[in-house]
Design a protein around this motif. Structure first.
Motif, PDB file in Angstrom:
ATOM      1  N   THR A 322     -34.600  27.881  -3.643  1.00 59.76           N
ATOM      2  CA  THR A 322     -34.045  27.656  -2.301  1.00 59.76           C
ATOM      3  C   THR A 322     -34.003  28.962  -1.512  1.00 59.76           C
ATOM      4  OG1 THR A 322     -31.799  27.869  -3.201  1.00 59.76           O
ATOM      5  CG2 THR A 322     -32.628  25.625  -2.849  1.00 59.76           C
ATOM      6  N   SER A 323     -34.813  29.935  -1.925  1.00 62.81           N
ATOM      7  CA  SER A 323     -34.820  31.202  -1.197  1.00 62.81           C
ATOM      8  C   SER A 323     -35.500  31.061   0.163  1.00 62.81           C
ATOM      9  CB  SER A 323     -35.516  32.290  -2.017  1.00 62.81           C
ATOM     10  OG  SER A 323     -36.843  31.894  -2.301  1.00 62.81           O
ATOM     11  N   HIS A 324     -36.206  29.964   0.356  1.00 58.80           N
ATOM     12  CA  HIS A 324     -36.876  29.717   1.635  1.00 58.80           C
ATOM     13  C   HIS A 324     -37.069  28.207   1.776  1.00 58.80           C
ATOM     14  CE1 HIS A 324     -40.086  29.631   4.654  1.00 58.80           C
ATOM     15  NE2 HIS A 324     -39.674  30.833   4.994  1.00 58.80           N
ATOM     16  N   PRO A 325     -36.864  27.655   2.982  1.00 61.54           N
ATOM     17  CA  PRO A 325     -36.982  26.192   3.119  1.00 61.54           C
ATOM     18  C   PRO A 325     -38.349  25.648   2.721  1.00 61.54           C
ATOM     19  CG  PRO A 325     -36.350  27.215   5.225  1.00 61.54           C
ATOM     20  CD  PRO A 325     -36.425  28.313   4.219  1.00 61.54           C
ATOM     21  N   ALA A 326     -39.415  26.392   3.003  1.00 62.42           N
ATOM     22  CA  ALA A 326     -40.750  25.887   2.662  1.00 62.42           C
ATOM     23  C   ALA A 326     -40.944  25.861   1.147  1.00 62.42           C
ATOM     24  CB  ALA A 326     -41.828  26.754   3.321  1.00 62.42           C
ATOM     25  N   ILE A 327     -40.352  26.819   0.441  1.00 62.80           N
ATOM     26  CA  ILE A 327     -40.451  26.852  -1.023  1.00 62.80           C
ATOM     27  C   ILE A 327     -39.648  25.692  -1.609  1.00 62.80           C
ATOM     28  CG2 ILE A 327     -39.837  28.186  -3.100  1.00 62.80           C
ATOM     29  CD1 ILE A 327     -40.451  30.738  -1.379  1.00 62.80           C
ATOM     30  N   ALA A 328     -38.478  25.441  -1.046  1.00 66.25           N
ATOM     31  CA  ALA A 328     -37.652  24.313  -1.500  1.00 66.25           C
ATOM     32  C   ALA A 328     -38.418  23.006  -1.330  1.00 66.25           C
ATOM     33  CB  ALA A 328     -36.346  24.271  -0.709  1.00 66.25           C
ATOM     34  N   ASN A 329     -39.045  22.855  -0.189  1.00 68.49           N
ATOM     35  CA  ASN A 329     -39.811  21.650   0.092  1.00 68.49           C
ATOM     36  C   ASN A 329     -41.010  21.525  -0.856  1.00 68.49           C
ATOM     37  OD1 ASN A 329     -40.607  19.352   1.660  1.00 68.49           O
ATOM     38  ND2 ASN A 329     -42.184  20.655   2.554  1.00 68.49           N
ATOM     39  N   TYR A 330     -41.626  22.651  -1.142  1.00 67.73           N
ATOM     40  CA  TYR A 330     -42.788  22.674  -2.049  1.00 67.73           C
ATOM     41  C   TYR A 330     -42.383  22.194  -3.438  1.00 67.73           C
ATOM     42  CZ  TYR A 330     -47.001  24.532  -4.286  1.00 67.73           C
ATOM     43  OH  TYR A 330     -48.178  24.667  -4.984  1.00 67.73           O
ATOM     44  N   PHE A 331     -41.263  22.748  -3.928  1.00 70.52           N
ATOM     45  CA  PHE A 331     -40.781  22.378  -5.263  1.00 70.52           C
ATOM     46  C   PHE A 331     -40.499  20.878  -5.340  1.00 70.52           C
ATOM     47  CE2 PHE A 331     -36.923  21.267  -7.657  1.00 70.52           C
ATOM     48  CZ  PHE A 331     -37.412  21.426  -8.948  1.00 70.52           C
ATOM     49  N   GLU A 332     -39.760  20.379  -4.356  1.00 70.87           N
ATOM     50  CA  GLU A 332     -39.336  18.985  -4.467  1.00 70.87           C
ATOM     51  C   GLU A 332     -40.485  18.007  -4.217  1.00 70.87           C
ATOM     52  OE1 GLU A 332     -35.588  17.785  -2.617  1.00 70.87           O
ATOM     53  OE2 GLU A 332     -35.287  16.757  -4.522  1.00 70.87           O
ATOM     54  N   THR A 333     -41.381  18.347  -3.304  1.00 69.19           N
ATOM     55  CA  THR A 333     -42.545  17.477  -3.056  1.00 69.19           C
ATOM     56  C   THR A 333     -43.387  17.372  -4.323  1.00 69.19           C
ATOM     57  OG1 THR A 333     -42.570  18.229  -0.766  1.00 69.19           O
ATOM     58  CG2 THR A 333     -44.553  17.123  -1.553  1.00 69.19           C
ATOM     59  N   THR A 334     -43.656  18.504  -4.954  1.00 67.72           N
ATOM     60  CA  THR A 334     -44.461  18.508  -6.175  1.00 67.72           C
ATOM     61  C   THR A 334     -43.763  17.700  -7.275  1.00 67.72           C
ATOM     62  OG1 THR A 334     -45.140  20.750  -5.597  1.00 67.72           O
ATOM     63  CG2 THR A 334     -45.686  20.000  -7.816  1.00 67.72           C
ATOM     64  N   SER A 335     -42.476  17.952  -7.461  1.00 72.53           N
ATOM     65  CA  SER A 335     -41.725  17.263  -8.521  1.00 72.53           C
ATOM     66  C   SER A 335     -41.765  15.750  -8.333  1.00 72.53           C
ATOM     67  CB  SER A 335     -40.274  17.738  -8.548  1.00 72.53           C
ATOM     68  OG  SER A 335     -40.228  19.120  -8.799  1.00 72.53           O
ATOM     69  N   LYS A 336     -41.601  15.309  -7.090  1.00 74.96           N
ATOM     70  CA  LYS A 336     -41.592  13.869  -6.815  1.00 74.96           C
ATOM     71  C   LYS A 336     -42.930  13.232  -7.149  1.00 74.96           C
ATOM     72  CE  LYS A 336     -38.061  13.446  -3.228  1.00 74.96           C
ATOM     73  NZ  LYS A 336     -37.878  13.536  -1.773  1.00 74.96           N
ATOM     74  N   ILE A 337     -44.009  13.877  -6.764  1.00 74.13           N
ATOM     75  CA  ILE A 337     -45.341  13.302  -7.049  1.00 74.13           C
ATOM     76  C   ILE A 337     -45.542  13.224  -8.557  1.00 74.13           C
ATOM     77  CG2 ILE A 337     -47.843  13.529  -6.729  1.00 74.13           C
ATOM     78  CD1 ILE A 337     -47.285  15.256  -4.250  1.00 74.13           C
ATOM     79  N   VAL A 338     -45.226  14.304  -9.259  1.00 68.38           N
ATOM     80  CA  VAL A 338     -45.458  14.324 -10.712  1.00 68.38           C
ATOM     81  C   VAL A 338     -44.581  13.273 -11.396  1.00 68.38           C
ATOM     82  CG1 VAL A 338     -45.377  15.728 -12.811  1.00 68.38           C
ATOM     83  CG2 VAL A 338     -46.104  16.763 -10.659  1.00 68.38           C
ATOM     84  N   ALA A 339     -43.318  13.180 -10.998  1.00 65.56           N
ATOM     85  CA  ALA A 339     -42.414  12.216 -11.636  1.00 65.56           C
ATOM     86  C   ALA A 339     -42.876  10.781 -11.383  1.00 65.56           C
ATOM     87  CB  ALA A 339     -40.994  12.419 -11.115  1.00 65.56           C
ATOM     88  N   ASN A 340     -43.392  10.530 -10.183  1.00 64.90           N
ATOM     89  CA  ASN A 340     -43.850   9.176  -9.845  1.00 64.90           C
ATOM     90  C   ASN A 340     -45.140   8.788 -10.543  1.00 64.90           C
ATOM     91  OD1 ASN A 340     -41.789   8.476  -8.163  1.00 64.90           O
ATOM     92  ND2 ASN A 340     -42.784   9.265  -6.308  1.00 64.90           N
ATOM     93  N   GLN A 341     -45.991   9.771 -10.791  1.00 64.22           N
ATOM     94  CA  GLN A 341     -47.342   9.427 -11.238  1.00 64.22           C
ATOM     95  C   GLN A 341     -47.659   9.846 -12.669  1.00 64.22           C
ATOM     96  OE1 GLN A 341     -50.283  10.576  -8.340  1.00 64.22           O
ATOM     97  NE2 GLN A 341     -48.968  10.058  -6.638  1.00 64.22           N
ATOM     98  N   SER A 342     -46.640  10.264 -13.420  1.00 64.12           N
ATOM     99  CA  SER A 342     -46.919  10.650 -14.806  1.00 64.12           C
ATOM    100  C   SER A 342     -45.885  10.028 -15.730  1.00 64.12           C
ATOM    101  CB  SER A 342     -46.891  12.168 -14.957  1.00 64.12           C
ATOM    102  OG  SER A 342     -45.550  12.616 -15.009  1.00 64.12           O
ATOM    103  N   GLU A 343     -46.049  10.306 -17.002  1.00 67.74           N
ATOM    104  CA  GLU A 343     -45.115   9.795 -18.011  1.00 67.74           C
ATOM    105  C   GLU A 343     -43.860  10.662 -18.100  1.00 67.74           C
ATOM    106  OE1 GLU A 343     -45.662   7.007 -19.852  1.00 67.74           O
ATOM    107  OE2 GLU A 343     -47.420   6.741 -18.556  1.00 67.74           O
TER     108      GLU A 343
END
Ligand code: MN
Length: 487
Positions: A322-343
């Protein structure tokens, strides 16, 4: 050193609102263009030009106030603050004085594991002045009117800050809130987030505040702390030696954190404030304020708490991400895609994404204002991590492929396919390789069977080598154990 005095600090922060145009005219408000091009008759103060408030600026100001827990005043007023200076073409600054648009509110800081709320006195909207550039070689002063009329909010804290350390923490937190709301780019060097401080000392336990000194133009977090520490020590030495603190304005002297006198109270301005007759009262509806409140983005402090639960990451990881809003968004966007589309389970995915982002991605990431340049998109990183969670590749391969994605911009799946890096999970193939390794090292096998079980790592290493790093390490482990235990 313990002293008999304690400091009291109040901070005034001027933060530029990230509107496209200025506060009272349609001239562009962006930084970095050539001098004196972002101008209009209004911000040049030409006779007869009339100001019209910028709705986008008002909205951003209200967003900032609500994110800071302020009470938004439905009726506020613009006043004229008079002073004569070349950077102020009208001879006055349009500001809010008696009736600011926001009052109270707070900034919560955390120091040594303790949370402290620093109260806010008020926030008001005002226009920025132009910029004087003192050219020492020609002994002349140039004025750049691009900045004249750019929208600012001035955020005034209560005198509740009790050390230089708290002052720094307050400024960092305030900057973070404005950045995550998206109304300010937090750029101290470019002056879009700048701070003045009021400092006084008083005998420990006294109710009454001492004479305050104003420190101007503190433009880095390091200087805030240094300049305040210097000023507190200066006042303590002065008073301990029987002297008196004079009410004055001081400025930091570059590089040393020292403060130097700028002007004394005798030269202080009398601004002769009065309501700006060109501007009616600013009236907001309750509905307008409620609508903004209900659409405020999630702040960094809330993300840090939520992520530790939802994504299973540590407090430290959450702070970095959370050191930068774009980094926070990057982390959560990536996590959501991986969680939705993997085991992968959410907490396992969160930890893995956090590791890859911190270990690999951030090294190649540049931030500037609210913008960040990532070496690969969240979708590209997700494509790679989905393969990892679905055991199509192993951890070692994932790191190598990531480096390749960053270097070439190719998709992870394509790289794995082209280079034949897919993980071997075929147990027959793995068993064949394990048998070959065991056959080639009869001495080690004998020792293992005599009880030197730490040779396990040796066998795994040999098999992974034989498979060119592609074997599923878990399957390799199991197969070696199985075969070694066969008599
Ligand atoms: Mn101001």
């Amino acid at each position: 050193m313990a002293t008999n005095y304690e400091p009291t600090i109040g901070l005034e922060v001027h933060a530029q609102l990230l509107t496209k145009t200025k506060l009272f005219c349609p001239a562009p408000a962006n930084f970095g263009t050539e001098p004196n091009v972002n101008i209009s008759p209004v911000c040049l103060g030409l006779p007869g030009a009339l100001p019209v408030p910028n709705a986008a600026a008002v909205k951003m100001a209200v967003q900032a106030a609500l994110a800071l827990g302020c009470t938004v005043q439905l009726k506020s007023r613009f006043d004229r603050k008079h002073y004569f200076y070349p950077d102020l073409p009208k001879g006055y600054q349009i500001s809010q004085y008696e009736f600011p648009y926001a009052t109270s509110g707070k900034v919560s800081i955390e120091l040594d594991g303790k949370t402290k709320d620093i109260g806010l006195e008020r926030i008001h909207m005002e226009e920025d002045a132009a910029k004087n550039i003192h050219a020492s070689n020609t002994q002349s002063t140039l004025v750049d009117y691009n900045r004249a009329g750019v929208p600012l909010v001035e955020i005034v804290s209560k005198p509740e800050i009790q050390s230089a350390e708290e002052a720094e923490a307050y400024l960092r937190k305030l900057r973070e809130v404005l950045l995550f709301v998206g109304v300010n780019d937090g750029n101290l060097e470019e002056g879009s987030f700048r701070c003045d401080a009021n400092v006084s000392i008083k005998p420990v336990g006294d109710k009454e505040l001492g004479t305050r000194v104003e420190l101007k133009n503190i433009n880095s977090f390091r200087f805030v702390r240094k300049a305040l520490e210097y000023e507190i020590a200066r006042q303590e030495a002065l008073v301990s030696g029987g002297g008196k603190v004079e009410m004055e304005t001081r400025t930091r002297s570059d590089g040393q954190g020292k403060t130097l006198p700028m002007r004394s109270k005798e030269q202080a301005h009398d601004y002769r404030y009065f309501p700006d007759p060109d501007l009616p009262a600013l009236v907001l509806s309750q509905q307008y304020v409620e609508d903004i409140k209900s659409t405020l983005p999630e702040l960094a402090s809330a993300k840090r708490i939520r992520w530790q639960q939802e994504w299973g990451i540590t407090a430290y990881d959450a702070a970095v991400l959370t050191s930068h809003p774009a980094i926070a968004n990057y982390f959560e966007t990536t996590s959501k895609i991986v969680a939705n589309q993997s085991e992968g389970k959410a907490t396992a995915v969160g930890k893995k994404v956090a590791n890859f982002v911190q270990g690999e991605v951030l090294r190649h990431t540049r931030t500037s204002g609210l913008h960040a340049d990532f070496p690969l998109s969240p979708e590209q990183l997700a494509e790679l991590l989905i393969m990892l969670f679905d055991e199509a590749i192993n951890g070692k391969t994932a790191k190598d492929v990531l480096a390749e994605v960053i270097a070439t911009g190719k998709g992870a799946a394509a790289i794995v396919k082209d280079k034949g890096l897919a993980q071997v999970t075929d147990t027959a193939a793995i068993e064949e390789q394990v048998r070959a390794v065991l056959k080639a090292h009869p001495g080690e096998v004998a020792k293992y069977r005599e009880g030197k079980t730490n040779l396990m790592g040796f066998f795994v290493g040999k098999v992974m080598q034989a498979s060119q790093g592609k074997a599923n390490p878990k399957a390799v482990n199991e197969t070696i154990q199985k075969l070694l235990n066969e008599v």
